[in-house]
Design a protein around this motif. Structure first.
Motif, PDB file in Angstrom:
ATOM      1  N   GLY A 411      55.030  49.449   7.001  1.00 38.65           N
ATOM      2  CA  GLY A 411      54.436  49.576   8.330  1.00 38.65           C
ATOM      3  C   GLY A 411      54.845  48.555   9.362  1.00 38.65           C
ATOM      4  N   PHE A 412      55.881  47.764   9.098  1.00 42.69           N
ATOM      5  CA  PHE A 412      56.295  46.754  10.071  1.00 42.69           C
ATOM      6  C   PHE A 412      57.040  47.353  11.265  1.00 42.69           C
ATOM      7  N   PHE A 413      57.559  48.564  11.114  1.00 49.02           N
ATOM      8  CA  PHE A 413      58.347  49.185  12.177  1.00 49.02           C
ATOM      9  C   PHE A 413      57.610  50.361  12.824  1.00 49.02           C
ATOM     10  N   GLY A 414      56.311  50.426  12.653  1.00 45.62           N
ATOM     11  CA  GLY A 414      55.582  51.617  13.069  1.00 45.62           C
ATOM     12  C   GLY A 414      55.275  51.721  14.551  1.00 45.62           C
ATOM     13  N   LYS A 415      55.408  50.648  15.313  1.00 44.51           N
ATOM     14  CA  LYS A 415      55.009  50.668  16.718  1.00 44.51           C
ATOM     15  C   LYS A 415      56.075  50.008  17.582  1.00 44.51           C
ATOM     16  N   VAL A 416      56.358  50.639  18.721  1.00 47.29           N
ATOM     17  CA  VAL A 416      57.304  50.034  19.660  1.00 47.29           C
ATOM     18  C   VAL A 416      56.627  48.835  20.321  1.00 47.29           C
ATOM     19  N   ILE A 417      57.293  47.702  20.281  1.00 44.22           N
ATOM     20  CA  ILE A 417      56.728  46.472  20.831  1.00 44.22           C
ATOM     21  C   ILE A 417      57.235  46.300  22.253  1.00 44.22           C
ATOM     22  N   SER A 418      56.345  46.354  23.228  1.00 47.50           N
ATOM     23  CA  SER A 418      56.752  46.163  24.621  1.00 47.50           C
ATOM     24  C   SER A 418      57.204  44.729  24.840  1.00 47.50           C
ATOM     25  N   GLN A 419      57.940  44.512  25.912  1.00 48.25           N
ATOM     26  CA  GLN A 419      58.395  43.164  26.244  1.00 48.25           C
ATOM     27  C   GLN A 419      57.216  42.207  26.386  1.00 48.25           C
ATOM     28  N   THR A 420      56.174  42.667  27.057  1.00 45.78           N
ATOM     29  CA  THR A 420      55.015  41.791  27.272  1.00 45.78           C
ATOM     30  C   THR A 420      54.255  41.542  25.978  1.00 45.78           C
ATOM     31  N   ARG A 421      54.033  42.571  25.185  1.00 45.78           N
ATOM     32  CA  ARG A 421      53.335  42.376  23.909  1.00 45.78           C
ATOM     33  C   ARG A 421      54.093  41.383  23.029  1.00 45.78           C
ATOM     34  N   GLY A 422      55.406  41.499  23.025  1.00 48.49           N
ATOM     35  CA  GLY A 422      56.208  40.626  22.185  1.00 48.49           C
ATOM     36  C   GLY A 422      56.216  39.178  22.615  1.00 48.49           C
ATOM     37  N   HIS A 423      55.781  38.895  23.848  1.00 50.44           N
ATOM     38  CA  HIS A 423      55.740  37.520  24.351  1.00 50.44           C
ATOM     39  C   HIS A 423      54.315  36.956  24.394  1.00 50.44           C
ATOM     40  N   SER A 424      53.338  37.673  23.854  1.00 46.68           N
ATOM     41  CA  SER A 424      51.938  37.318  24.098  1.00 46.68           C
ATOM     42  C   SER A 424      51.194  37.008  22.803  1.00 46.68           C
ATOM     43  N   ILE A 425      50.222  36.107  22.894  1.00 44.97           N
ATOM     44  CA  ILE A 425      49.478  35.669  21.717  1.00 44.97           C
ATOM     45  C   ILE A 425      48.009  35.457  22.053  1.00 44.97           C
ATOM     46  N   ALA A 426      47.185  35.396  21.002  1.00 45.03           N
ATOM     47  CA  ALA A 426      45.747  35.153  21.155  1.00 45.03           C
ATOM     48  C   ALA A 426      45.260  34.265  20.020  1.00 45.03           C
ATOM     49  N   CYS A 427      44.162  33.581  20.242  1.00 42.68           N
ATOM     50  CA  CYS A 427      43.566  32.741  19.198  1.00 42.68           C
ATOM     51  C   CYS A 427      42.615  33.574  18.339  1.00 42.68           C
ATOM     52  N   VAL A 428      42.057  32.978  17.297  1.00 41.04           N
ATOM     53  CA  VAL A 428      41.161  33.683  16.373  1.00 41.04           C
ATOM     54  C   VAL A 428      39.847  34.060  17.053  1.00 41.04           C
TER      55      VAL A 428
END
Length: 563
Positions: A411-428
């Motif tokens: 399941g690591f390739f199941g979703k297209v990662i947008s440019q913004t999603r790929g540059h973004s992070i969140a804490c716990v």
């Protein structure tokens, strides 16, 4: 004049017998799932925090039960590099000794476990020790996990920079034997003041963070660290670093005396002098840092309060070496390279996107099982990134199909990662972090879905925007260095920050305070429309918001961030 009263933690450290406290006794007490209040601070130096499930607090209180205590343990993994066998051991520990049965990659290139019962702590730490890992100094008022650009493409330069990061991490570990005694059943040694040559009897006033960046990448957000090293190479060989000092993300809502800050550039140093300069800066922080008010105890405030020139002169004096002028170095992208890339040594490297760093098996995405199966056959190494992703590094061309097949199967390739999603992070954030005021990790994927749709609506989906969300202003996901920063204020409410540079060289500034999702998305809808219509060629979103006066640029955080 009466002597100023120190922060409570200073007395705890002084009386702790070099971080021993009564942790050993508390560990043996099974009538409660918690440690006493003082030891809850000391265990951080050993790498873990006491937490409870805040979703269940009221229910347990009504049942006259204590909170459902458990522990979050963070490992020390300099530069984020581990072997496949180590990962298999890390995975096994998660499956047998935690209630969360998951692994979380952090924003500082390590992993942490959640949901560890007190009765399992010692067994877990001994399990890490058996695979040559530990958690000492992963938390507490000491030097934390040292980050290093994980770029496997520039293999030789990365290896040289990684060795510096590892040497810093090992050299600056606390010398106390408390960790070995309490968790590994080693015999007690008598500690004296001279056994902590860098930290002294009371360690640092607050946490200390270091990172090594290898241009052109700034994935480690080098300017957000207390001490940063920007690698300078000649003909592919590392010759030294531009050294930065005084970065830090934490602040306190409503307290204008606190603020995030990016580090100052001090000058160029040669590789052979890195340890001298690191020790000098840490000792200055030990001696000059604020031990009265923990909210103003990071190195950034030490520099602001004493002045840059005085601080730099003291660093040179203690290091016994002068800075040379800064060397030219251009840092740029803070994202990861997803998918396959080939290194200069002919090896291949697969970067896998892992949302919020959470490695767990769920329907359709068996990520924990997938990494376990990859680790069984992989001959290179695993590299955790500061964007909470995993690089399967050093793959022979003949093994690519097998590695990719396992990744796809799980399941690591199941979703297209947008440019913004790929540059973004969140804490716990919720439900385990005791400081969280709002959701982050659990809400963030849905929020980015909204952002993606808005970018598509306005025809700007190709433009990466750095978005970061935290549940509080302590800044674990570095939200104040994001082009769009969301910082939790209350359940469902956030402060919206804009204006950081895409490269991580300028902070953002608050644009809207204490707003909910509908208002946040409405505001972004309008801003994206303006951006699509008025941006200059190649202009990033953060730079656009500053150029057009939507927010003012933050040049001097002490004056500009709140002003």
């Amino acid at each position: 004049m009466s002597e100023q009263k120190l922060a409570v933690n200073e007395y705890l450290k002084t009386d702790s017998d070099f971080l021993r406290g009564t942790i050993k006794e508390g560990l043996a007490t099974q009538v409660t799932g918690s440690f006493c209040e003082g030891d809850q601070q000391l265990i951080k130096f050993h790498g873990f925090y006491q937490q409870d499930d805040r979703d269940l607090r009221n229910e347990r209180k009504a049942q006259k039960l204590e909170p459902l205590h458990s522990f979050m343990l963070r490992a020390r993994v300099p530069g984020g590099v581990c072997t496949p066998q180590q990962w298999l051991d890390v995975d096994r520990i998660s499956s047998t000794l935690t209630t969360s049965n998951s692994i979380r990659l952090t924003t500082r290139q390590t992993f942490q476990y959640h949901g560890i019962p007190k009765r399992n702590l010692k067994t877990l730490i001994q399990g890490l020790d058996q695979t040559a890992l530990d958690s000492i100094a992963a938390c507490g008022d000491v030097n934390r996990n040292v980050m290093c650009n994980p770029n496997p493409v520039q293999s030789q330069l990365h290896q040289q920079a990684y060795q510096v990061a590892k040497e810093l991490s090992d050299h600056l570990l606390p010398h106390t034997h408390a960790y070995a005694e309490i968790w590994l059943d080693k015999d007690k040694l008598v500690d004296t003041q001279t056994r902590e040559p860098v930290y002294g009897h009371t360690y640092l006033p607050r946490k200390f963070k270091m990172a090594v960046a290898v241009p052109p990448d700034n994935d480690v957000d080098v300017y957000t660290n207390d001490l940063g090293l920007i690698a300078i190479a000649q003909d592919g060989e590392l010759v030294g670093f531009n050294l930065t000092a005084g970065g830090g993300m934490g602040s306190t809502h409503g307290d204008v005396e606190t603020f995030p800050r990016l580090a100052d550039n001090l000058g160029f140093i040669y590789t052979k002098d890195v340890i001298k300069f690191a020790e000098a800066i840490m000792k200055i922080q030990r001696d000059w840092g604020n031990r009265v008010n923990r909210r103003r105890a990071r190195l950034k405030y030490t520099i602001v309060d004493n002045g840059f020139d005085k601080f730099k002169a003291e660093v040179e004096s203690r290091a016994g070496v002068k800075f040379e002028p800064m060397r030219e170095a251009v840092i740029g992208d803070r994202g990861d390279r997803y998918g396959w890339v080939e290194g200069i040594d002919g090896k291949w490297h697969l970067t896998l996107y892992i949302e919020s760093g959470r490695i767990k098996d769920v329907e359709g995405k068996m990520l924990q099982t997938g990494l376990r199966e990859i680790a069984k056959v992989h001959k290179g190494d695993f590299r955790m990134t500061s964007n909470q992703n995993m690089i399967i590094a050093g793959v022979d061309a003949a093994d690519k199909d097998q590695i990719e097949g396992l990744a796809r199967q799980h399941g690591f390739f199941g979703k297209v990662i947008s440019q913004t999603r790929g540059h973004s992070i969140a804490c716990v954030a919720l439900p385990t972090c005791p400081l969280a005021m709002a959701e982050a990790e659990r809400y963030f994927p849905d929020f980015i879905d909204h952002v993606d749709r808005l970018q598509q609506k306005h025809g700007i989906a190709e433009q990466a925007i750095v978005v970061r969300m935290t549940g509080c202003p302590n800044g674990c996901a570095r939200p104040f260095a994001a082009e769009i920063g969301l910082v939790g204020k209350a359940p469902g409410r956030y402060n919206l920050y804009l204006g950081a540079s895409f490269e991580g060289t300028r902070l953002n500034k608050m644009h809207k305070e204490n707003i909910q999702e509908a208002e946040i998305l409405s505001e972004l809808d309008q801003l994206f429309e303006q951006y699509a219509q008025q941006r200059n060629a190649g202009e990033t979103f953060g730079n656009f918001t500053v150029r057009t006066g939507i927010v003012k640029a933050v040049h001097d955080a002490a004056k500009d961030f709140h002003g």
